[in-house]
Design a protein around this motif. Structure first.
Motif: not given
Length: 51
Positions: A7-24
């Protein structure tokens, strides 16, 4: 890796604009723990930003 770490990784990716990776990753968190409300919140937020 634990659901919390993912979850922490996904949140970081989302904030970085890497939405596809965050969603996965949010989907992985939900597979591990389907009762983790913050994963659904993050997933929904990422999906809205993706449009």
């Amino acid at each position: 890796m634990s659901a919390g770490e993912l979850l922490r990784q996904a949140n970081h990716l989302k904030r970085s604009g890497k939405l596809d990776e965050a969603i996965a990753l949010y989907h992985q968190v939900i597979e591990i723990n389907p009762h983790f409300a913050w994963a659904y919140h993050g997933l929904g937020n990422a999906l809205v930003k993706e449009e």
